[in-house]
Scaffold this motif. Sequence first.
Motif, PDB file in Angstrom:
ATOM      1  N   GLU A  76     -24.135 -20.219 -20.262  1.00 32.72           N
ATOM      2  CA  GLU A  76     -24.976 -21.099 -21.059  1.00 32.72           C
ATOM      3  C   GLU A  76     -24.539 -21.212 -22.509  1.00 32.72           C
ATOM      4  OE1 GLU A  76     -29.038 -20.030 -20.666  1.00 32.72           O
ATOM      5  OE2 GLU A  76     -29.165 -20.598 -18.554  1.00 32.72           O
ATOM      6  N   GLN A  77     -23.798 -20.240 -23.029  1.00 36.46           N
ATOM      7  CA  GLN A  77     -23.397 -20.272 -24.435  1.00 36.46           C
ATOM      8  C   GLN A  77     -21.880 -20.375 -24.558  1.00 36.46           C
ATOM      9  OE1 GLN A  77     -25.764 -16.616 -25.539  1.00 36.46           O
ATOM     10  NE2 GLN A  77     -26.255 -17.874 -27.316  1.00 36.46           N
ATOM     11  N   GLY A  78     -21.438 -21.280 -25.438  1.00 33.53           N
ATOM     12  CA  GLY A  78     -20.008 -21.384 -25.690  1.00 33.53           C
ATOM     13  C   GLY A  78     -19.542 -20.311 -26.652  1.00 33.53           C
ATOM     14  N   GLU A  79     -20.372 -20.018 -27.622  1.00 30.71           N
ATOM     15  CA  GLU A  79     -20.091 -18.946 -28.563  1.00 30.71           C
ATOM     16  C   GLU A  79     -21.423 -18.415 -29.062  1.00 30.71           C
ATOM     17  OE1 GLU A  79     -17.829 -20.610 -31.752  1.00 30.71           O
ATOM     18  OE2 GLU A  79     -19.445 -21.894 -32.449  1.00 30.71           O
ATOM     19  N   LYS A  80     -21.431 -17.197 -29.541  1.00 29.76           N
ATOM     20  CA  LYS A  80     -22.653 -16.584 -30.049  1.00 29.76           C
ATOM     21  C   LYS A  80     -22.515 -16.369 -31.548  1.00 29.76           C
ATOM     22  CE  LYS A  80     -23.880 -14.461 -25.672  1.00 29.76           C
ATOM     23  NZ  LYS A  80     -24.409 -13.279 -24.965  1.00 29.76           N
ATOM     24  N   TRP A  81     -23.542 -16.801 -32.263  1.00 29.43           N
ATOM     25  CA  TRP A  81     -23.538 -16.690 -33.731  1.00 29.43           C
ATOM     26  C   TRP A  81     -22.268 -17.311 -34.315  1.00 29.43           C
ATOM     27  CZ3 TRP A  81     -26.058 -12.641 -37.229  1.00 29.43           C
ATOM     28  CH2 TRP A  81     -27.415 -12.518 -36.917  1.00 29.43           C
ATOM     29  N   GLN A  82     -21.977 -18.532 -33.907  1.00 27.85           N
ATOM     30  CA  GLN A  82     -20.812 -19.275 -34.409  1.00 27.85           C
ATOM     31  C   GLN A  82     -19.498 -18.547 -34.129  1.00 27.85           C
ATOM     32  OE1 GLN A  82     -21.686 -22.321 -35.695  1.00 27.85           O
ATOM     33  NE2 GLN A  82     -23.760 -21.638 -35.229  1.00 27.85           N
ATOM     34  N   GLY A  83     -19.484 -17.667 -33.132  1.00 28.30           N
ATOM     35  CA  GLY A  83     -18.277 -16.903 -32.812  1.00 28.30           C
ATOM     36  C   GLY A  83     -18.229 -15.541 -33.464  1.00 28.30           C
ATOM     37  N   ALA A  84     -19.224 -15.215 -34.299  1.00 26.57           N
ATOM     38  CA  ALA A  84     -19.228 -13.908 -34.962  1.00 26.57           C
ATOM     39  C   ALA A  84     -19.609 -12.786 -34.007  1.00 26.57           C
ATOM     40  CB  ALA A  84     -20.182 -13.914 -36.152  1.00 26.57           C
ATOM     41  N   ALA A  85     -20.408 -13.085 -32.984  1.00 25.98           N
ATOM     42  CA  ALA A  85     -20.937 -12.053 -32.095  1.00 25.98           C
ATOM     43  C   ALA A  85     -20.114 -11.947 -30.816  1.00 25.98           C
ATOM     44  CB  ALA A  85     -22.394 -12.349 -31.761  1.00 25.98           C
ATOM     45  N   VAL A  86     -19.934 -10.728 -30.361  1.00 26.99           N
ATOM     46  CA  VAL A  86     -19.224 -10.443 -29.115  1.00 26.99           C
ATOM     47  C   VAL A  86     -19.899  -9.253 -28.457  1.00 26.99           C
ATOM     48  CG1 VAL A  86     -17.545  -8.929 -30.263  1.00 26.99           C
ATOM     49  CG2 VAL A  86     -16.926 -10.024 -28.108  1.00 26.99           C
ATOM     50  N   GLU A  87     -19.842  -9.193 -27.130  1.00 26.78           N
ATOM     51  CA  GLU A  87     -20.488  -8.099 -26.398  1.00 26.78           C
ATOM     52  C   GLU A  87     -19.450  -7.191 -25.746  1.00 26.78           C
ATOM     53  OE1 GLU A  87     -24.378  -9.254 -24.295  1.00 26.78           O
ATOM     54  OE2 GLU A  87     -23.362 -11.180 -24.569  1.00 26.78           O
ATOM     55  N   HIS A  88     -19.813  -5.932 -25.623  1.00 32.37           N
ATOM     56  CA  HIS A  88     -18.999  -4.955 -24.887  1.00 32.37           C
ATOM     57  C   HIS A  88     -19.908  -3.767 -24.564  1.00 32.37           C
ATOM     58  CE1 HIS A  88     -15.584  -3.011 -23.256  1.00 32.37           C
ATOM     59  NE2 HIS A  88     -15.326  -2.209 -24.263  1.00 32.37           N
ATOM     60  N   VAL A  89     -19.479  -2.550 -24.825  1.00 34.15           N
ATOM     61  CA  VAL A  89     -20.251  -1.370 -24.437  1.00 34.15           C
ATOM     62  C   VAL A  89     -20.177  -0.288 -25.506  1.00 34.15           C
ATOM     63  CG1 VAL A  89     -19.931  -1.749 -21.953  1.00 34.15           C
ATOM     64  CG2 VAL A  89     -18.277  -0.337 -23.221  1.00 34.15           C
ATOM     65  N   LEU A  90     -21.063   0.695 -25.370  1.00 37.05           N
ATOM     66  CA  LEU A  90     -20.993   1.958 -26.091  1.00 37.05           C
ATOM     67  C   LEU A  90     -20.692   3.046 -25.073  1.00 37.05           C
ATOM     68  CD1 LEU A  90     -24.075   1.283 -28.308  1.00 37.05           C
ATOM     69  CD2 LEU A  90     -21.888   2.040 -29.244  1.00 37.05           C
ATOM     70  N   SER A  91     -19.837   3.999 -25.442  1.00 39.38           N
ATOM     71  CA  SER A  91     -19.424   5.012 -24.485  1.00 39.38           C
ATOM     72  C   SER A  91     -19.160   6.335 -25.180  1.00 39.38           C
ATOM     73  CB  SER A  91     -18.152   4.568 -23.744  1.00 39.38           C
ATOM     74  OG  SER A  91     -17.070   4.438 -24.643  1.00 39.38           O
ATOM     75  N   ARG A  92     -19.103   7.399 -24.384  1.00 34.13           N
ATOM     76  CA  ARG A  92     -18.720   8.705 -24.913  1.00 34.13           C
ATOM     77  C   ARG A  92     -17.200   8.855 -24.927  1.00 34.13           C
ATOM     78  NH1 ARG A  92     -21.595  12.931 -21.313  1.00 34.13           N
ATOM     79  NH2 ARG A  92     -20.474  14.393 -22.669  1.00 34.13           N
ATOM     80  N   SER A  93     -16.531   8.326 -23.915  1.00 34.66           N
ATOM     81  CA  SER A  93     -15.071   8.451 -23.859  1.00 34.66           C
ATOM     82  C   SER A  93     -14.395   7.133 -24.189  1.00 34.66           C
ATOM     83  CB  SER A  93     -14.618   8.925 -22.462  1.00 34.66           C
ATOM     84  OG  SER A  93     -14.753   7.886 -21.514  1.00 34.66           O
ATOM     85  N   VAL A  94     -13.197   7.223 -24.736  1.00 35.16           N
ATOM     86  CA  VAL A  94     -12.420   6.029 -25.050  1.00 35.16           C
ATOM     87  C   VAL A  94     -12.004   5.308 -23.777  1.00 35.16           C
ATOM     88  CG1 VAL A  94     -10.306   5.180 -26.143  1.00 35.16           C
ATOM     89  CG2 VAL A  94     -11.590   7.042 -27.212  1.00 35.16           C
ATOM     90  N   ARG A  95     -11.632   6.077 -22.756  1.00 38.59           N
ATOM     91  CA  ARG A  95     -11.102   5.431 -21.544  1.00 38.59           C
ATOM     92  C   ARG A  95     -12.166   4.608 -20.826  1.00 38.59           C
ATOM     93  NH1 ARG A  95     -10.085   9.471 -16.480  1.00 38.59           N
ATOM     94  NH2 ARG A  95     -12.222  10.209 -16.204  1.00 38.59           N
ATOM     95  N   ASP A  96     -13.440   5.013 -20.889  1.00 40.54           N
ATOM     96  CA  ASP A  96     -14.484   4.196 -20.272  1.00 40.54           C
ATOM     97  C   ASP A  96     -14.564   2.820 -20.939  1.00 40.54           C
ATOM     98  OD1 ASP A  96     -15.231   6.077 -18.419  1.00 40.54           O
ATOM     99  OD2 ASP A  96     -17.080   6.682 -19.432  1.00 40.54           O
ATOM    100  N   SER A  97     -14.484   2.799 -22.263  1.00 37.38           N
ATOM    101  CA  SER A  97     -14.530   1.537 -22.989  1.00 37.38           C
ATOM    102  C   SER A  97     -13.341   0.660 -22.619  1.00 37.38           C
ATOM    103  CB  SER A  97     -14.549   1.811 -24.498  1.00 37.38           C
ATOM    104  OG  SER A  97     -14.665   0.616 -25.231  1.00 37.38           O
ATOM    105  N   ALA A  98     -12.165   1.266 -22.537  1.00 37.40           N
ATOM    106  CA  ALA A  98     -10.947   0.519 -22.199  1.00 37.40           C
ATOM    107  C   ALA A  98     -11.025  -0.051 -20.785  1.00 37.40           C
ATOM    108  CB  ALA A  98      -9.736   1.431 -22.345  1.00 37.40           C
ATOM    109  N   ALA A  99     -11.457   0.781 -19.836  1.00 32.84           N
ATOM    110  CA  ALA A  99     -11.510   0.331 -18.444  1.00 32.84           C
ATOM    111  C   ALA A  99     -12.553  -0.756 -18.248  1.00 32.84           C
ATOM    112  CB  ALA A  99     -11.797   1.517 -17.529  1.00 32.84           C
ATOM    113  N   LEU A 100     -13.650  -0.686 -18.986  1.00 30.86           N
ATOM    114  CA  LEU A 100     -14.649  -1.751 -18.878  1.00 30.86           C
ATOM    115  C   LEU A 100     -14.153  -3.045 -19.514  1.00 30.86           C
ATOM    116  CD1 LEU A 100     -17.998   0.158 -19.205  1.00 30.86           C
ATOM    117  CD2 LEU A 100     -17.472  -1.591 -17.515  1.00 30.86           C
TER     118      LEU A 100
END
Length: 498
Positions: free
Chosen positions: A201-225
Amino acid sequence: MISASEYDQLDALAMAALVCSGQLTASDLCEAAIARAEAVNPRLNAVVLPLYEAARQRASQGLPAGAFGGVPFLLKDFGAQYAGVPHTSGSRALRHFVPAADAELARRWQVAGLNILGKTNTPEFALMGVTEPALFGPARNPWHLAHTPGGSSGGAAAAVAAGIVPVAGAGDGGGSIRIPAACCGLFGLKPSRGRVPTGPEQGEKWQGAAVEHVLSRSVRDSAALLDATHGADAGAPYFLPGPVRPFLEEVSRPPGRLRIAFSLGHPLGSTLHTECATAVRGAATLLESLGHIVEEVLLPFDGRAVAAAFLMLYFGETGASIVALAKVLGRPARPADVEPTTWLLGLLGRTYTAADFAAARHTWNDSARRMGRFHQTYDLLLTPTLATPPVRIGELQPKPIEQTLLKLVNTFGLGGLIRRSGIVEKLAEQSLEKTPYTQVANLTGQPAMSVPLHWTADGLPCGVQFIAPLGAEDVLLRLAGQLEQAQPWFARRPALLD
């Protein structure tokens, strides 16, 4: 079954590997996550919409055999929508809104095998660097319950830091992944603009300023996601070349000898807290010991111009969000539908002209050019993530006299008068004094990460930020993997869990 102590020792990839090998089941992990949530969430208020029975049913029936098959996961109650589940965005105006379809990012998370356990606390419309919505009440920091877990992904950060789940969904429009990561001792990566889908439904969020991902304890979890979710979806307004190799592989690759500049200058000319300065100097010393070239520099961007441009975006997008409430409410929104500060921000958004907004967007481009020239010399910029350790709950809420002023302004629609007085801009800039380092990467679109390398004398986490050139998540992940090995943080847990 799995014990609480065994559960704490596993990151998401380790959990998925045990499920894949048959040593654990998705139901084992689901029950362990629910047990932890029931034990700690009453004190944290991190999970505001439990979906435990649905998660149990999915675990027993079987989840997709992706890289995270069977791993418990939490969605932020803002951003990626989940079909058939309330999506409040932290606002009482939306407490009955239920989306009919999944966001593309939520779909990709499910395809990866994640088992959605519930939704996490967030400030109204994700507008604050603390998580204290009137709808649900404040989320609390597992490291010290009197302090904030940050925002706007504060509930997600509190849940991961407290071991409810190993990883949780988050979003970042002005620092909302990196700020809570810094407050809660987690790894938080904001990907480049266009790296992660925002549709359908959205082409960009907050004019392209916003992006989604995750918070994690390990670096590799963030990378793999990021491996599981990156790539444009249909109709995306931005396109980034794909990674040379999987992001997960980058975590274990040597970063090489990087040239890293660090700065302790406050973008708004205020005083940096000594603990935050200590965190950066400690990181610089560690980097030098690992063979990197480290130099202290002045900030390569105009902090006041960035703050002014960000505030223009902030006011304008809040105004647009309030206007959009009519689609759900069936009528134009009224002041009673949202929090007083939110309504005032919306009023201010309507006092600016298209020319004002266009002029602010020029600052985005100027900042991107400045950072581009900076990266011709330096691979990365190191700064504090925050200008202060996590603040106390309620510290940033309006004082009684300010609440009275808000009521008068909102009642009589005096946004234009207040804007011309300059009072609001002064108050807004004061609020950014504590979080002045993160917004530049949102305006330029660059990837940035907060890494947990320092804890204060009081035992509160204090992260440091690295900013890389556009599209260079690989550089960040290689360095993060090296730092994680050199100064591990995974086993460090809040006393709340003892």
